[in-house]
Design a protein around this motif. Structure first.
Motif, PDB file in Angstrom:
ATOM      1  N   ASP A  27       0.813  -1.430  -0.001  1.00  0.00           N
ATOM      2  CA  ASP A  27      -0.112   0.086   0.044  1.00  0.00           C
ATOM      3  C   ASP A  27       0.642   1.211   0.082  1.00  0.00           C
ATOM      4  N   LEU A  28       2.099   1.117  -0.164  1.00  0.00           N
ATOM      5  CA  LEU A  28       3.096   2.204   0.271  1.00  0.00           C
ATOM      6  C   LEU A  28       3.401   3.069  -1.092  1.00  0.00           C
ATOM      7  N   THR A  29       3.662   4.420  -0.996  1.00  0.00           N
ATOM      8  CA  THR A  29       4.229   5.058  -2.041  1.00  0.00           C
ATOM      9  C   THR A  29       5.110   6.073  -1.119  1.00  0.00           C
ATOM     10  N   VAL A  30       6.434   6.390  -2.004  1.00  0.00           N
ATOM     11  CA  VAL A  30       7.203   7.540  -1.306  1.00  0.00           C
ATOM     12  C   VAL A  30       7.159   8.710  -2.008  1.00  0.00           C
TER      13      VAL A  30
ATOM     14  N   HIS B  43      -1.812   3.713   1.342  1.00  0.00           N
ATOM     15  CA  HIS B  43      -3.285   3.783   0.338  1.00  0.00           C
ATOM     16  C   HIS B  43      -4.244   2.509   0.512  1.00  0.00           C
ATOM     17  N   MET B  44      -5.325   3.202   0.603  1.00  0.00           N
ATOM     18  CA  MET B  44      -6.319   1.874   0.631  1.00  0.00           C
ATOM     19  C   MET B  44      -7.011   1.913  -0.783  1.00  0.00           C
ATOM     20  N   ASN B  45      -7.194   0.602  -1.182  1.00  0.00           N
ATOM     21  CA  ASN B  45      -7.637   0.365  -2.591  1.00  0.00           C
ATOM     22  C   ASN B  45      -8.769  -0.791  -2.241  1.00  0.00           C
ATOM     23  N   ALA B  46      -9.880  -0.777  -2.980  1.00  0.00           N
ATOM     24  CA  ALA B  46     -10.905  -1.524  -3.196  1.00  0.00           C
ATOM     25  C   ALA B  46     -10.585  -2.478  -3.978  1.00  0.00           C
ATOM     26  N   ASP B  47     -11.111  -3.813  -3.884  1.00  0.00           N
ATOM     27  CA  ASP B  47     -11.106  -4.723  -4.974  1.00  0.00           C
ATOM     28  C   ASP B  47     -12.063  -5.029  -5.843  1.00  0.00           C
ATOM     29  N   GLY B  48     -11.679  -5.573  -7.140  1.00  0.00           N
ATOM     30  CA  GLY B  48     -12.567  -5.580  -8.415  1.00  0.00           C
ATOM     31  C   GLY B  48     -11.782  -6.280  -9.542  1.00  0.00           C
ATOM     32  N   TRP B  49     -12.261  -6.070 -10.651  1.00  0.00           N
ATOM     33  CA  TRP B  49     -11.444  -6.636 -11.833  1.00  0.00           C
ATOM     34  C   TRP B  49     -10.264  -5.278 -11.837  1.00  0.00           C
ATOM     35  N   PRO B  50      -9.268  -5.853 -11.873  1.00  0.00           N
ATOM     36  CA  PRO B  50      -7.845  -4.839 -11.453  1.00  0.00           C
ATOM     37  C   PRO B  50      -7.406  -4.408 -12.684  1.00  0.00           C
ATOM     38  N   TYR B  51      -8.087  -4.223 -13.790  1.00  0.00           N
ATOM     39  CA  TYR B  51      -7.731  -3.661 -14.986  1.00  0.00           C
ATOM     40  C   TYR B  51      -8.777  -2.661 -15.544  1.00  0.00           C
ATOM     41  N   GLY B  52      -8.368  -1.543 -16.216  1.00  0.00           N
ATOM     42  CA  GLY B  52      -9.339  -0.754 -16.843  1.00  0.00           C
ATOM     43  C   GLY B  52      -8.989   0.678 -16.667  1.00  0.00           C
ATOM     44  N   PRO B  53      -9.802   1.622 -17.337  1.00  0.00           N
ATOM     45  CA  PRO B  53      -9.777   2.749 -17.298  1.00  0.00           C
ATOM     46  C   PRO B  53      -9.354   3.469 -15.792  1.00  0.00           C
ATOM     47  N   ASP B  54     -10.075   2.960 -14.922  1.00  0.00           N
ATOM     48  CA  ASP B  54      -9.641   3.292 -13.322  1.00  0.00           C
ATOM     49  C   ASP B  54      -9.725   2.230 -12.639  1.00  0.00           C
TER      50      ASP B  54
ATOM     51  N   PRO C  14     -10.151   1.869  -7.718  1.00  0.00           N
ATOM     52  CA  PRO C  14      -9.940   3.359  -7.384  1.00  0.00           C
ATOM     53  C   PRO C  14      -9.541   3.414  -5.558  1.00  0.00           C
ATOM     54  N   GLU C  15      -8.646   4.276  -5.562  1.00  0.00           N
ATOM     55  CA  GLU C  15      -8.240   4.405  -4.023  1.00  0.00           C
ATOM     56  C   GLU C  15      -9.348   5.042  -3.262  1.00  0.00           C
ATOM     57  N   THR C  16      -9.412   4.295  -2.013  1.00  0.00           N
ATOM     58  CA  THR C  16     -10.569   4.587  -1.178  1.00  0.00           C
ATOM     59  C   THR C  16     -10.062   5.492   0.023  1.00  0.00           C
ATOM     60  N   GLY C  17      -8.796   5.782   0.008  1.00  0.00           N
ATOM     61  CA  GLY C  17      -8.381   6.555   1.122  1.00  0.00           C
ATOM     62  C   GLY C  17      -6.506   6.556   0.964  1.00  0.00           C
ATOM     63  N   ARG C  18      -6.019   7.329   1.831  1.00  0.00           N
ATOM     64  CA  ARG C  18      -4.741   7.396   1.918  1.00  0.00           C
ATOM     65  C   ARG C  18      -4.072   8.106   3.234  1.00  0.00           C
ATOM     66  N   GLU C  19      -2.986   7.801   3.630  1.00  0.00           N
ATOM     67  CA  GLU C  19      -2.610   8.398   5.209  1.00  0.00           C
ATOM     68  C   GLU C  19      -1.195   8.717   4.964  1.00  0.00           C
ATOM     69  N   ALA C  20      -0.540   9.954   5.123  1.00  0.00           N
ATOM     70  CA  ALA C  20       0.832  10.336   5.182  1.00  0.00           C
ATOM     71  C   ALA C  20       1.377   9.520   6.216  1.00  0.00           C
ATOM     72  N   THR C  21       2.636   9.209   5.788  1.00  0.00           N
ATOM     73  CA  THR C  21       3.563   8.299   6.981  1.00  0.00           C
ATOM     74  C   THR C  21       4.902   8.508   6.695  1.00  0.00           C
ATOM     75  N   GLU C  22       5.675   8.406   7.716  1.00  0.00           N
ATOM     76  CA  GLU C  22       7.243   8.457   7.558  1.00  0.00           C
ATOM     77  C   GLU C  22       7.387   7.059   7.736  1.00  0.00           C
ATOM     78  N   VAL C  23       8.233   6.494   6.625  1.00  0.00           N
ATOM     79  CA  VAL C  23       8.430   5.135   6.659  1.00  0.00           C
ATOM     80  C   VAL C  23       9.967   4.996   6.825  1.00  0.00           C
ATOM     81  N   ARG C  24      10.067   4.033   8.080  1.00  0.00           N
ATOM     82  CA  ARG C  24      11.385   3.867   8.416  1.00  0.00           C
ATOM     83  C   ARG C  24      12.251   2.694   7.465  1.00  0.00           C
ATOM     84  N   LEU C  25      13.336   2.888   7.164  1.00  0.00           N
ATOM     85  CA  LEU C  25      14.046   1.873   6.446  1.00  0.00           C
ATOM     86  C   LEU C  25      15.193   1.132   7.320  1.00  0.00           C
TER      87      LEU C  25
END
Lengths: 627, 627
Positions: A558-561, A581-592, A595-606
């Protein structure tokens, strides 16, 4: 008794030093060697006894039919462990290990036959005849590891019953596989590199000649085509005609190592150049960021150019060992620092992480992306070699633990070299180096808290050699490195080799500062599998994110940086800014799709990749999608 | 003799039609059926004779020791071919095929033993005992395919010597694997779906009950744990507790199909719901754009969620066949059009491309990205099943050709269904449908040049049924579809099902126009392997780029496309705008790895994925990096 080091070319640009000349005195690799001696070697011995792989030798020697334990190559695990013990005895002089080594090699000897033949899988009552299945039988492969153990013993303690047994095996191979004999190869390369080194250790040229024969026979189709094709065992084209390393990764790298030895010792510049060319293309197109090699699970093989999936990266630990073998030989032959860069990368990001901090569990495959938070394997049970995201105590195919053990025991050999003009330091670790240069003896101490810190101090403690040149490797990633001369003069030095020539005084210090701030690293656009991602590296180490460091319930999937901000290294903790990011499930290909259902900012420790999977179960990834 | 169709649930939302009720009269699938009958079936027969897999039966029947040809499951290839022949005889009535079918099944019968047992790999002199290796022995798997052939014969020609032999096998299975017998399962599911259908075809409930037992025993760990874990053969958790399809893809889908049959015929709503849930998550997270399933080469298995590499997509042809089996059963059970969507996607993008236009060579694996321009396999030689980018005449493991043959022969069964209220059309192809509805007979003709054109005409040629409802599937991708009623009234219809209820007059035409302009399709952001890429679809077909359509010397690895411009479909030729890039080689990671040395604008011609590798050798990709 020649110099106690694994590789001693008859001619080379740089001369290796022995374990008696370089001691690792502190830091990660000293701890690793200590754990290797106190835990890993004994852990391997336990399993080899527990599973009956060692007992096969006594049974085979009995002349009676017996039920053999283990896979067709299990003999080699005992040999690789013997090699590890021999180097460790050479390093530490442990009497306990010496006692066990003598007993272990005696157990092996029980199975040797009068003509030198030695294998527990073939030729005994109820078994298939000797050399009846060269494609998959691994007889010569096993000899190769036995011979490498013999070389280690010869160079650390000299001739004894074990080394004499090893020479009988090598003589038997030359007799049976020489001209007019079985003019074929083994389905798993290893005999080549071993015979070449035994030739060096004994001065016996027939071993080198036999190694050359095996190298030259690759590509002559003397093996039957198997399910994975002749490329699997590099019998597709002659070594000197190949363009890239291919097929089974460990086989390919062992063969390349043997080919370099043969090329160097026979003055075959064309063959050496062929292997360099293959290595260069392999590095450019078939190597993971970690230095790992081999992307295919099904045949443990190199994939196509740029086919480098992080999640199904095979990157076998043994391929890491084998790539260090190849790179070290190329470094000695050419003196080019890029080979030292690759050894460093592999050491930190494949070898160091392939074993647990306690030295008692292992990764066989080293993928850069673990999608599931797997549990530890059941204690005391065998694991499938490529299963799951946690280290396992032992595998059905358990080549890696003993291979790592022999590499760690001899790791000091890769730290430094000498040539007529002076001394070169390739790997940065606290170390004590004492050797004889052309002008006389020198003693040098390396002090470093590397790679947590990029400051490396090389102190000349004794100089009986007059004027000589100190060479230091500046890694390719170290743009902006600064060298401080004994005079206190500071100057920026470019990646590559930096050297200082002078009549050093005892106490002279040379200081190299490498920039170890965390940095973004992107992939070649042709590596499809990680398009749109970045990794973070810090010094020689690749970092990774583990799900246990993300907000509750979030997964690395669910992570992006945000690459607009630099990674932050603060008191040993590295973080990057990003979102989950939160994403709903469905047929995973198409114009959209989905779609994302939510997102949350975060600091990612590596954390360093080699420390992955040492805490709670977690998903993990090296390559991070860019926002 | 019951209805000639592969799946006849005892209760369902939609009722399948028989091959005597639906005929495919033109277009791609008619040609495919013709080629299947004239070329593919005979091609398979040639290889089964040539390799001795068929001769095993006579040898096994002789009672003498014999050297058996083929892998442990080779018997099943003869059975799947017999099933293909039975359906084809049912479809076309070919006397030539009938003669060969009778002879073939007689050859099989030679190996049946007096208690019904039938397998050429176990129980004969020098072989291992019957049922001594259920994990990998495939005895029940082979029976399953034999039984499916028996069902095809029963439903097309009625009882004969062959179907009586098949029943003796089924009775033997019930006797041996029933309560108090060997209460275990086979390592490869298939017996479940077969026994359930035989129960339907014969009215014999014990077959269904035995199918249920096998379903229920999955997850009870009655098989030994193998190298790939119990998940490989779905013995990890009970069917009704699993969350997703997992392990070996074909095994998983055969098992799911059998579980649906058992659930439907025993009124087990919980079990049906469990399989639906697993299917839904599999579609959302483990399915390729092509509808292909199974991403792992090493164990031919489903990978982790969202682990969908296009280059190492396994997407086995047999998994396509098996997924159609599962989706068809779910469609009959629920009536939901999404299952018809998936059958269409798999049919066009997995099945259609798995066989060459001439019907004589095949893909076993169907990756969406081929990096090397491979040559055709050597004529007359066996190919490794997952080797290369060209279709091969036969494989070491050759499950796919016969599996495709039986599916193509019975393909008309998937075109339409009926229920109490009327008729539903699921797959668009020229077809003639004649069936009996509640009110009386109806005859319908479908005319279409689909999917080259999106215009589909359904003409009612006869209506003796009074008022009924015509249902048409509007695919999920068909936003903006337009329906024209017999009155000439046009209206836009949403994806899903559209239905018209009326007392149709003979000659009434309903016209459905689906938008088949080429369209961009993106992936779920969690599918790491194709991040930053788009695909182009046109109607139900996925398109791809082949290197032979790029400027000289360019490879698909060098391609990017401009999604700012819509794909252009012009007179059957689809193009997108893009560039080819030149990159230098070097260490492929860093702040600016391997910078571009040049680029060239280009129009990229795309072709249907199922037509890939039918011209000169080429590299190929479905997913195109976005500029």
């Amino acid at each position: 008794m020649s110099k106690p080091t694994p590789v001693l070319p008859s001619q080379s640009t740089l001369r290796p030093l022995g374990l008696d000349e370089v001691r690792i005195t502190g830091g990660y690799w000293a701890r690793r060697q200590q754990t290797n001696a106190e835990a890993t070697i004994w852990h391997c011995l336990y399993w080899l006894e527990e599973l009956g792989w060692l007992a096969n030798f006594a049974k085979a020697g009995s002349g009676e039919p017996f039920e053999r334990a283990g896979r067709e190559f299990s003999d080699s695990e005992i040999y690789k462990l013997a090699e590890a013990m021999a180097w460790e005895i050479g390093r530490s002089g442990s009497p306990e290990l010496e006692e066990r080594f003598v007993r272990l090699t005696g157990q092996i000897a029980a199975a040797q036959e009068s003509d030198g033949y030695l294998n527990t899988q073939f030729g005994h009552p109820g078994q298939r005849p000797r050399y009846s299945e060269l494609e998959g039988g691994h007889e010569l492969y096993c000899y190769g590891h036995l011979i490498q153990a013999g070389v280690a013993r010869l160079r650390t303690r000299g001739e004894d019953d074990f080394t004499r047994m090893v020479r009988r095996v090598a003589d038997h191979v030359c007799d049976v596989f020489g001209p007019g004999g079985i003019e074929r190869i083994c389905g798993h390369a290893e005999i080549e590199v071993a015979l070449a080194e035994l030739g060096r250790a004994t001065g016996e040229r027939r071993y080198l000649e036999q190694a050359k024969r095996f190298i030259d026979r690759h590509g002559e189709h003397t093996l039957a085509d198997g399910g994975f094709g002749r490329v699997y065992f590099q019998d597709d084209v002659p070594v000197r005609e190949a363009e890239v390393l291919r097929g089974h990764a460990v086989r390919a790298l062992y063969l390349a190592s043997g080919a370099i030895d043969v090329a160097v010792d026979t003055g075959d510049a064309e063959l050496l150049e062929a292997v360099r060319r293959q290595w260069d293309r392999t590095i450019a197109r078939r190597t993971y960021l970690t230095g790992g090699m081999g992307s295919q699970y099904s045949d443990e093989a190199f994939g196509d150019d740029f086919a480098l999936p992080p999640d199904r990266a095979y990157s076998e630990s043994c391929a890491g060992v084998a790539a260090v073998m190849t790179a070290w030989r190329l470094l000695l032959a050419t003196g080019e620092t890029s080979y030292g860069d690759m050894i460093e990368r592999i050491a930190w990001n494949v070898l160091a992480g392939a074993v647990a901090p306690d030295g008692k569990s292992f990764f066989y495959a080293n993928p850069l992306h673990q999608r599931t938070a797997d549990q530890d394997p059941v204690a005391g049970e065998l694991s499938h070699r490529a299963a799951g995201g946690r280290r396992a105590p032992w595998f059905d195919v358990s080549c890696c633990p003993t291979n790592l053990a022999r590499t760690f025991a001899s790791f000091a050999a890769y730290v430094a070299t000498a040539d007529d003009g002076g001394l070169q330091i390739h790997q940065y670790t606290p170390a004590a180096i004492a050797t004889e240069l052309a002008g006389g003896p020198v003693e040098v101490a390396v002090e470093a808290d590397y790679p947590d810190s990029g400051a490396i101090t090389v102190r000349v403690d004794r100089n009986g050699a007059g004027e000589w040149t100190l060479g230091l490797r500046v890694p390719a990633w170290a743009e902006g490195a600064v060298l401080t001369e004994p005079s206190g003069e500071r100057r920026e030095v470019a990646p590559g080799a930096v050297s200082l020539t002078r009549d050093f005084a005892a106490g002279d210090e040379v200081r190299l500062e490498l920039p170890v701030e965390p940095r973004w690293t992107g992939p070649d656009p042709r590596i499809d599998a990680v398009r749109g991602c970045v990794a973070v590296e810090q010094g020689p180490r690749v970092l990774c994110a583990e799900s246990i460091d993300l907000p509750d319930g979030a997964d690395v999937a669910d992570l992006t940086v945000d690459t607009g901000k630099a990674p932050v290294g603060d008191d040993g903790v590295v973080t990057v800014a990003g979102h989950v990011h939160m994403n709903a499930d469905g047929w995973p290909y198409g114009p959209d799709p989905d779609p994302e259902t939510g997102r949350e900012a975060t600091e990612v420790r590596l954390i360093p990749f080699h420390l992955r999977a040492t805490r709670e179960p977690a998903s993990m990834r090296v390559w991070l999608p860019v926002e």
